[in-house]
Design a protein around this motif. Structure first.
Motif, PDB file in Angstrom:
ATOM      1  N   GLU A 101      -4.442  -9.200   6.631  1.00 23.27           N
ATOM      2  CA  GLU A 101      -3.117  -8.660   7.376  1.00 23.27           C
ATOM      3  C   GLU A 101      -2.687  -7.728   6.280  1.00 23.27           C
ATOM      4  OE1 GLU A 101       0.042 -11.221   9.045  1.00 23.27           O
ATOM      5  OE2 GLU A 101       0.895 -10.852   7.074  1.00 23.27           O
ATOM      6  N   THR A 102      -2.410  -6.357   7.224  1.00 25.22           N
ATOM      7  CA  THR A 102      -1.900  -5.181   6.384  1.00 25.22           C
ATOM      8  C   THR A 102      -0.413  -4.736   7.447  1.00 25.22           C
ATOM      9  OG1 THR A 102      -2.945  -3.418   7.807  1.00 25.22           O
ATOM     10  CG2 THR A 102      -3.916  -4.524   5.696  1.00 25.22           C
ATOM     11  N   ALA A 103       0.194  -3.677   6.811  1.00 23.90           N
ATOM     12  CA  ALA A 103       1.224  -3.168   7.360  1.00 23.90           C
ATOM     13  C   ALA A 103       0.758  -2.789   8.783  1.00 23.90           C
ATOM     14  CB  ALA A 103       1.961  -2.249   6.776  1.00 23.90           C
ATOM     15  N   THR A 125      -1.899  -3.748  10.869  1.00 18.65           N
ATOM     16  CA  THR A 125      -2.388  -4.882  11.630  1.00 18.65           C
ATOM     17  C   THR A 125      -0.957  -5.769  12.276  1.00 18.65           C
ATOM     18  OG1 THR A 125      -2.562  -6.665   9.980  1.00 18.65           O
ATOM     19  CG2 THR A 125      -4.286  -5.525  10.604  1.00 18.65           C
ATOM     20  N   LYS A 126       0.014  -5.902  11.291  1.00 20.73           N
ATOM     21  CA  LYS A 126       1.321  -6.523  11.973  1.00 20.73           C
ATOM     22  C   LYS A 126       2.018  -5.428  12.748  1.00 20.73           C
ATOM     23  CE  LYS A 126       2.633  -7.266   7.729  1.00 20.73           C
ATOM     24  NZ  LYS A 126       3.675  -7.815   6.468  1.00 20.73           N
ATOM     25  N   LEU A 127       1.765  -4.050  12.571  1.00 17.81           N
ATOM     26  CA  LEU A 127       2.498  -3.104  13.603  1.00 17.81           C
ATOM     27  C   LEU A 127       1.957  -2.949  14.989  1.00 17.81           C
ATOM     28  CD1 LEU A 127       4.293  -0.595  14.105  1.00 17.81           C
ATOM     29  CD2 LEU A 127       2.559   0.717  13.086  1.00 17.81           C
ATOM     30  N   GLY A 136      -0.976  -5.490  16.217  1.00 19.46           N
ATOM     31  CA  GLY A 136      -1.139  -6.651  16.582  1.00 19.46           C
ATOM     32  C   GLY A 136      -2.350  -7.170  16.687  1.00 19.46           C
ATOM     33  N   ARG A 179      -6.376  -8.031  14.484  1.00 22.89           N
ATOM     34  CA  ARG A 179      -6.785  -8.966  13.596  1.00 22.89           C
ATOM     35  C   ARG A 179      -7.251  -8.243  12.307  1.00 22.89           C
ATOM     36  NH1 ARG A 179      -9.126 -10.927  18.147  1.00 22.89           N
ATOM     37  NH2 ARG A 179     -11.456 -10.807  16.999  1.00 22.89           N
ATOM     38  N   PRO A 234      -7.781  -4.313   9.869  1.00 23.57           N
ATOM     39  CA  PRO A 234      -7.458  -3.008   9.593  1.00 23.57           C
ATOM     40  C   PRO A 234      -8.440  -1.895  10.066  1.00 23.57           C
ATOM     41  CG  PRO A 234      -7.698  -3.956   7.593  1.00 23.57           C
ATOM     42  CD  PRO A 234      -8.121  -5.147   8.578  1.00 23.57           C
ATOM     43  N   ASP A 263       5.409   5.839  14.032  1.00 23.32           N
ATOM     44  CA  ASP A 263       5.286   4.647  13.308  1.00 23.32           C
ATOM     45  C   ASP A 263       4.422   4.680  12.498  1.00 23.32           C
ATOM     46  OD1 ASP A 263       7.173   2.754  15.340  1.00 23.32           O
ATOM     47  OD2 ASP A 263       5.871   3.710  16.956  1.00 23.32           O
TER      48      ASP A 263
END
Length: 350
Positions: free
Chosen positions: A2-4, A6-8, A10, A12, A14, A132
């Motif tokens: 998880e990185t910024a 992958t969170k941005l 969605g 799994r 990067p 973004d």
């Protein structure tokens, strides 16, 4: 992992598959998305109807997030943005910086905006406009590229903006992903590595040319359209570099005539297209015409398999790629390698 990024977005993993013209179609993009990375459709070589069909095909193949790459200077950019919004596409990426108005329109609709940049000032500009995230391509990257290596450009931009930065140019494996993360990036983007996969629709003889290339066979030339363009050295590149002005103009006119028949553009429209791509450069008339129909030179190789007549855009990393895995195999391998590298790193002393 998880990185910024992958969170941005969605996803799994990067990892981003870049929007390569004539290459990044529904089959490749859906395979990448299914593998847990971000696939990006290349729309610059599609009509509006073709783009709509391609987006719907990807959606029929996968429920995972994916993106569409746009030309911000396209005459129908507003219609393409509306299509992306209406179809619920997760990400809009741009090869050229979109306007603040275009970014705002996409963000208001919940679309993640990720321009590609090649300089610190460009990253700062689009970040101030509300982008973004950014994809940062160093000079090792394929296609139109800059002179600054990824290892120098990436930390500059990481230090300059407060949004997730994705590194591009020279990446192919887990070691590169860990290196990018250590610089402060939130992921890596790969073009040539995904071009050389089982799901890529590039003809097999063209893939063979890439696999046979050494690092020295990947060159940067301005002979094609007057702008620095990284590609495999080919018969066309060599002939353009050695031709005199008159021969280059004659060749450009022949290519332009073919492009005009396929595209339906008039000669004045083609000249305007070429002039729009000058980006302030001092181009000859042959280069203006070639700039207008560079997409057709790419199509000759990437679709028709004519390595003798077409352009094969390529990252420098082609010289060290040796296989054609599936997208799922590639993504899994990159992530496994990354974890192995992390596990081998020395631990801090207590």
């Amino acid at each position: 992992m998880e990185t910024a990024f992958t969170k941005l977005v969605g996803v799994r993993h990067p990892i981003v598959q870049t929007g390569m013209g004539w290459v990044a179609g529904p089959r490749l993009v859906s395979a990448v998305a299914g593998a847990g990375a971000l696939g990006i459709l290349a729309s610059a070589t599609m009509t509006l109807d073709q783009l709509r069909s391609a987006v719907q095909e990807v959606k029929s193949r996968t429920d995972e997030p994916f993106g569409v790459n746009l030309r911000a200077d396209a005459g129908d950019a507003a219609e393409r943005v509306r299509l992306i919004i209406d179809e619920g596409v997760r990400v809009a990426s741009f090869a050229l910086a979109p306007s603040a108005e275009l970014i705002g329109r996409l963000k208001e609709a919940g679309v993640v905006v990720i321009p590609s940049v090649g300089a610190r000032r460009h990253a700062e500009k689009v970040a101030a406009w509300g982008a973004d995230a950014v994809i940062v391509q160093g000079g090792e990257g394929g296609g139109h590229t800059g002179e600054v290596a990824t290892t120098v450009l990436l930390p500059q931009i990481v230090d300059a903006v407060d949004i997730p930065v994705v590194a591009a140019g020279g990446f192919r494996d887990g070691r590169g992903l860990v290196a990018a993360l250590s610089y402060g990036a939130a992921g890596v983007a790969m073009g040539t590595r995904f071009l050389l996969t089982a799901e890529s629709t590039v003809p097999d003889p063209v893939k063979a040319r890439y696999l046979a290339a050494s690092v020295k066979d990947v060159t940067v030339t301005t002979a094609v359209d007057g702008l620095p363009h990284r590609m495999l050295r080919s018969e066309l590149v060599t002939s353009l570099e050695s031709a005199g002005r008159a021969r280059r103009l004659a060749r450009a006119v022949r290519h332009a005539a073919g492009f005009r028949r396929v595209s339906g553009l008039s000669w004045p429209q083609m000249v305007r297209e070429g002039l729009a791509m000058k980006h302030g450069k001092d181009l000859s008339w042959s280069q203006v015409l070639l700039a207008a129909n560079t997409p057709m030179l790419l199509k000759a190789s990437m679709v028709e398999g004519r390595t003798d007549l077409g352009v094969m855009a390529s990252g420098q990393v082609a010289g060290v790629i040796e296989d054609l895995p599936t997208c799922a195999e590639l993504v899994a391998r990159v992530m496994a390698e990354a974890q192995q590298v992390i596990d081998r790193l020395p631990r801090s002393c207590p």
